[in-house]
Design an enzyme around this catalytic site. Structure first.
Site, PDB file in Angstrom:
ATOM      1  N   CYS B 138      -8.893  18.226 -31.266  1.00  0.00           N
ATOM      2  CA  CYS B 138      -7.658  18.354 -30.476  1.00  0.00           C
ATOM      3  C   CYS B 138      -6.796  19.526 -30.909  1.00  0.00           C
ATOM      4  CB  CYS B 138      -6.860  17.049 -30.528  1.00  0.00           C
ATOM      5  SG  CYS B 138      -6.508  16.440 -32.184  1.00  0.00           S
ATOM      6  N   HIS B 265       0.356  18.491 -29.682  1.00  0.00           N
ATOM      7  CA  HIS B 265       0.265  19.375 -30.842  1.00  0.00           C
ATOM      8  C   HIS B 265       0.846  20.735 -30.489  1.00  0.00           C
ATOM      9  CE1 HIS B 265      -2.114  16.375 -32.672  1.00  0.00           C
ATOM     10  NE2 HIS B 265      -3.315  16.896 -32.598  1.00  0.00           N
TER      11      HIS B 265
END
Lengths: 360, 360
Positions: B138, B265
């Site tokens: 990710c 993120h």
């Protein structure tokens, strides 16, 4: 950096301008904790705060209003006030014969004002044509003691720094804003799933000194907009690092990001040196460096985090790694209390070093 | 990356393994939102979850227990399960004739398994000797679409990436831990002043999947310890970026840090290219790049933040700056939803691209 007075018969007089502010408050506790080299300690603040009584070294001292006369007989005047107040009053203190040690941004890039971190460039204190010495920005200060120690040994060539900056870097308003926002979003477990939920819950009126919500978020902005899209905070890291290290052409690239932490700035540093540097060599140099504490054992969960080191003096360093792609490059994770070493402590260390070196 | 079916007469059968997990849940909502190219959609999970009924495209579907037979007749099997489950079952799906698209770390660095981000290296889908395709980590996914677009135009030479990673990267346990900790420390305004206060208030028992408190803190650690003090997460950014970009010798240096954000993120990227790159040129390339959204007007407070972009598909890019010291170097601040593009969305895009290219 503890200092011994040069002439025990006559202890120097210290003035603290901005005694009632956030950094001034930390300064008063530092004056209680550290070896006492001072004669009179004079407290100064705006007219609004004048007349208040504060404890200094266990004794009541009445705060005086900022005026030219308060600097008469003062050896060192420390300024923890906004830029414009320093810009006006530090030269007045110098005219009256004090050495002004200024924690604002007003004089940092002035060629006639040394910018000093005692562990790194204390020798620069000797030459101060304007009678003023500047204290670096808190983010620069959070990493420069560690970077300077490695530079002395291995020769710095370029520096990448990305910050994880605490709310208190924006003053008491920053701290209050973060806590207010956390009270709004803290228990709402549905948040964070849809764009704008956090912003809507906090409300545009409650952003405080930040340009976006800080609770449950990070904000890639600190300071004001400068040429090329850089923030003033990012350029301070570049320009101040160059000046402190005496390397006017040093390559420095920074990204400054505010994080929902109360106090202590963290910086991820990736630095390239003239010589190859193993992690072991870097660790050895940092372990022996004044003002640095190494905490680097990730197998046992040991690395500095802001919440674990707040309220302490050293620059904490962990995550020391050599690049697998370039043996000249070292990565570090550095934490420093932005209100202590990042502000009050470094200012006081400058003052103590002036005394210890007989420069007063 | 919407895809049209190649043969309208026979729509491919899709299996979703891990349908009841955090990423599986996001996948189900993506299947509702996106153009529907699928025939049967089969839901698969552990025996514990088998028998549950979930809505897919508005209709009830009963979850089946993971077993070799569930892959019979399946064209594409998407795996959103732990590494060890994928390691065992993706080859089983491939044996039964399905193409396995795996979101775990089990096969990413296998030379016979392509690692694919459709906007960057869709051509790699054609060669898959094991019948398995891997979805990147990710954190890599949060930035690689933007970095890949710049690489195509300017030729990437080296990459520095420091992350601001969300709690949900550690799964539902990460989210729960952050909220639990915030409830403990949220209103305690005295915290953050003394080392260890936050840790004491949270308690060592309540650290959850993180090695230090995450509320009011940042934690410079994600994953497991690898050679040289690097974390597995940092090496994934390096090794996966190299493989996706087809540059096995690319210089990549990363520092991964967990921040108290629920989802999305963020990554501060400093990249050097073979050619000089102005901020204007970089902005133009990124504005035209598939899967990228540019939000870059700091004068008006416009830059991506995790809380503002969560739940959206693109890789958001802001703070686009050319280094004042090196015209070949560009700095960016990038945000990507770690549960969508960072996991479910990219996996589904791989499946859709296989269909669109007639590779099923």
């Amino acid at each position: 950096m503890a200092a011994e007075p040069q002439s025990p018969g006559r202890r120097p007089t210290l003035a603290l301008v901005g005694a009632t502010g956030a950094v001034g408050t930390v300064m008063l506790s530092l004056l209680d904790e550290r070896p006492d080299v001072w004669g009179e300690i004079r407290l100064v603040a705006s007219a609004r705060s004048a007349g208040k009584t504060l404890k200094v070294r266990g004794e009541d001292v009445v705060v005086r209003a900022l005026a030219p006369e308060v600097f008469d007989g003062v050896d060192i005047a420390m300024f923890d006030v906004p830029d414009e107040v320093s810009a006006q009053w530090a030269p007045v203190a110098a005219e009256r014969g004090a050495i002004a040690v200024d924690n604002s941004g007003a004089f940092r890039m002035d060629a006639d004002v040394p910018l000093v971190v005692p562990e790194v460039n204390a020798d620069a204190l000797a030459d101060r044509p304007r009678g003023i010495i500047s204290n670096p920005n808190c983010t620069t200060l959070s990493m420069i003691v560690a970077v300077g120690a490695l530079h002395r040994e291995f020769g710095l060539e370029s520096l990448f720094a990305t910050s994880y900056q605490a709310a208190s870097g924006a003053g008491q308003a920053g701290i209050d804003t973060l806590y207010d926002q956390l009270e709004n979003v803290g228990g709402r477990r549905e948040l964070g799933q849809t764009a704008g939920d956090v912003r809507k819950t906090i409300g545009e009126d409650a952003l405080g000194p930040f340009p976006a919500p800080l609770a449950l978020n990070v904000v890639p902005w600190a300071g004001s907009l400068k040429d090329g899209g850089w923030s003033s905070e990012e350029l301070k890291i570049r320009n101040e690092s160059r000046k402190i290290l005496g390397m006017p052409a040093l390559r420095v690239s920074a990204t400054c990001v505010r994080v929902p932490v109360v106090t202590t700035h963290a910086v991820a540093v990736h630095a390239r040196f003239a010589r190859p540097v193993s992690a072991k060599e870097a660790r050895a140099v940092l372990t022996g460096a004044p003002g640095v504490a190494v905490l680097d054992d990730p197998a046992n969960g040991q690395f500095p985090t802001p919440a674990d080191v707040v309220g302490t003096d050293p620059t904490w360093v962990g995550r020391i790694r050599q690049s697998p792609d370039d043996p000249h490059e070292v990565a570090l994770f550095v934490c420093g209390d932005n209100l202590r070493k990042g502000a009050a402590l470094n200012t006081l260390q400058i003052a103590e070093t002036l005394v210890a070196r007989g420069l007063v």
